[in-house]
Enzyme design. Structure first.
Site, mmCIF file in Angstrom:
data_model
loop_
_atom_site.group_PDB
_atom_site.id
_atom_site.type_symbol
_atom_site.label_atom_id
_atom_site.label_comp_id
_atom_site.label_asym_id
_atom_site.label_seq_id
_atom_site.Cartn_x
_atom_site.Cartn_y
_atom_site.Cartn_z
ATOM 1 C CB CYS A 190 -0.766 -0.022 1.310
ATOM 2 S SG CYS A 190 -1.835 1.330 1.233
ATOM 3 N N PRO A 191 0.825 2.115 -0.880
ATOM 4 C CG PRO A 191 0.294 3.176 -2.867
ATOM 5 C CD PRO A 191 0.014 1.880 -2.311
#
Length: 418
Positions: free
Chosen positions: A166-167
Site C-alpha cells: 500500500c503506497p
C-alpha cells in the site's frame, strides 16, 4: 563493534528508534496520509465543531461533538502507525541455499564432456487443509516461500500472507498488519461519514438561526462546504476499499490472490466459511515477528561456495592427480623391493604372491626392470662359465646356457598372467 540486525538489513526498509519501527522504502507517503487526515480534522474542529458547543444545552452535549472528532482522529492515526510501522510478516532470508539441495548436481554437456552444474527445483508441493499447494523457491531470499507468501519487489522481502503493498501507508500488507490495515481503512471511512454529517448539521443550524436558504448558509460557512466535498470524494476511496476487503475477508482471499488467480478459476483451499474467515482475521492472536531487528548480528562461519564448472573440473583433476601419485608411490616401493632382490627365484615368488594387488600398468613397468635385472646375471654367468669352460670343456658351457634359457622361458608366462 557488533552491529544489530536492522543495521545490516538486506531489504529496502527504513528503521527508526533503533530498529523499533520499520517502514517501507516509500515511508514519506505516510506523511502525506497524516496530512490528509490531520488538516481536514483541524479545520473541522476550528470552523465547525467549535460553533456547535452551545447548540445542545443539555449536559453540554455540544462539547461531545468536538471530543468525538479528536478521539476518533487519534484512533485512526494510531491504526495508521500500527499498519505502517510494524513488521508485516517478513520471512527471514537465508544466508545460503537449503541444505537438502546444496550438494545435488546434474551433469550437463559442454564441449563434448560432462560437467557438473547446480540446479534447484523451482517449486514443491505442500499440503494445506488436505489439498496440495505448490510453493515457489525465492532466489533472493534463498528459501521456499510458505503458502500465501510472496516476494514484494518494492520492499525486497518475502511477506507471509502477502496482500499488497500500500503506497498510502508506505508498507506491505501481510499476516501481521492486515487486521490493522482493515481497521484503519474502515475507521477512516467512518471518520469521513462523521465529519460529513456534522458539517451538514451545522449548515442546517445556520439555516434555522438565520431563517435563510441553503445557499446563504453555505456562503456563511464555506469551510463546511469544502469539508463535505472532501469527505464525499474520500468516501469513494476508503469506502470502496472497505467494501472490497469485506468481500475478501468473507471468502478468505488476499488482494494478490484475487487479482492473479481470479481468471484461473482455482479452488480456494483457505476458505473456511464466512464466519470462520472473519474469526481468523479478527479473533486470532497476532503472531509474533520472526525477526528481532535489535538483536546483535552473529557472525556465521564461512561456508564453502558451491563449485562452479571450472572448479569442479579442477577438483576432479586433483583427485586423478592424487590417485596417480599414490599409484606412483606404490609402484616406486615395488621397484625398490625389486632392486633389492638378487635372486631370480625370489623375484618370481614375490610377484606370484602379490597377484592382483599389482596394477597392470605397474606389471608392465616391472617386466622391463626385471628383464634388465635378469640379463645382467646371465651375462655374468656366461662370463664365468666361459672362463670355467676353457678349463673344463665346451660341453658344460652349452648346458649352462640351456638352463638359463629355460629359466627365462619358464618365468615369462607367469609374468604375463600376473
Amino acid at each position: 563493534m557488533a552491529k544489530r540486525v536492522y543495521q545490516v538489513w538486506k531489504g529496502s526498509n527504513y528503521f527508526f528508534l533503533g530498529g523499533r519501527l520499520i517502514f517501507g522504502p516509500d515511508a514519506k507517503s505516510v506523511l502525506i496520509s497524516l496530512l490528509l487526515i490531520i488538516v481536514p480534522v483541524t479545520v473541522f474542529c476550528v470552523f465547525v465543531a467549535r460553533h456547535l458547543r452551545h447548540e445542545f444545552s443539555s449536559y453540554n452535549a455540544g462539547y461531545a461533538i468536538l471530543a468525538v472528532a479528536i478521539i476518533f482522529t487519534i484512533h485512526v492515526l494510531a491504526l495508521l502507525l500500527l499498519t505502517s510501522a510494524r513488521d508485516p510478516g517478513i520471512v527471514p532470508r537465508n544466508s545460503h541455499p537449503p541444505e537438502e539441495f546444496r550438494h545435488e548436481f546434474s551433469a550437463s554437456v559442454e564441449g563434448g564432456r560432462q560437467t557438473p552444474s547446480h540446479q534447484f527445483p523451482r517449486t514443491k508441493e505442500v499440503i494445506v487443509n488436505g489439498m496440495p499447494v505448490r510453493v515457489k523457491y525465492c532466489d533472493t531470499c534463498m528459501l521456499y516461500r510458505p503458502p500465501r507468501c510472496s516476494h514484494c519487489s518494492i520492499c525486497n522481502n518475502c511477506v507471509e500472507r502477502f496482500d499488497h503493498h500500500c503506497p498510502w501507508v508506505g508498507q506491505c500488507i501481510g499476516l501481521r498488519n492486515y487486521r490493522f490495515f482493515f481497521c484503519f481503512v474502515s475507521s477512516a471511512m467512518l471518520l469521513c461519514i462523521y465529519v460529513f454529517a456534522i458539517c451538514a448539521l451545522y449548515i442546517k443550524v445556520l439555516m434555522d438561526n438565520n431563517q435563510g436558504t441553503v445557499w446563504k448558509a453555505m456562503k456563511e460557512s464555506p469551510a463546511s462546504v469544502i469539508l463535505m466535498a472532501y469527505c464525499f470524494i474520500s468516501l469513494w476511496f476508503v469506502g470502496g476499499l472497505t467494501g472490497f476487503h469485506l468481500y475478501l475477508i468473507s471468502t478468505n482471499q488476499t488482494t494478490y490472490e484475487n487479482f492473479r488467480y481470479k481468471a484461473e478459476n482455482r479452488i480456494n483451499v483457505y476458505d473456511l466459511g464466512c464466519l470462520n474467515n472473519f474469526m481468523e482475521v479478527f479473533c486470532t492472536k497476532v503472531k509474533s515477528s520472526r525477526n528481532n531487528f535489535r538483536a546483535f548480528v552473529q557472525e556465521e562461519e564461512p561456508r564453502p561456495p558451491l563449485p562452479t564448472t571450472r572448479e569442479a573440473e579442477v577438483e576432479m583433476g586433483d583427485q586423478d592427480q592424487r590417485m596417480k601419485v599414490e599409484d606412483d608411490l606404490d609402484f616406486g616401493g615395488d621397484l625398490l623391493k625389486i632392486s633389492q632382490r638378487h635372486n631370480i627365484e625370489d623375484i618370481e615368488t614375490d610377484l606370484r604372491s602379490r597377484g592382483s594387488d599389482v596394477h597392470h600398468h605397474n606389471l608392465s613397468e616391472a617386466d622391463s626392470v626385471l628383464g634388465s635385472d635378469r640379463r645382467a646375471p646371465n651375462v655374468q654367468s656366461d662370463v664365468r662359465n666361459s672362463s670355467w669352460g676353457r678349463r673344463s670343456g665346451s660341453w658344460e658351457i652349452a648346458s649352462e646356457k640351456s638352463n638359463v634359457t629355460e629359466s627365462r622361458s619358464h618365468v615369462a608366462p607367469n609374468e604375463q598372467y600376473q
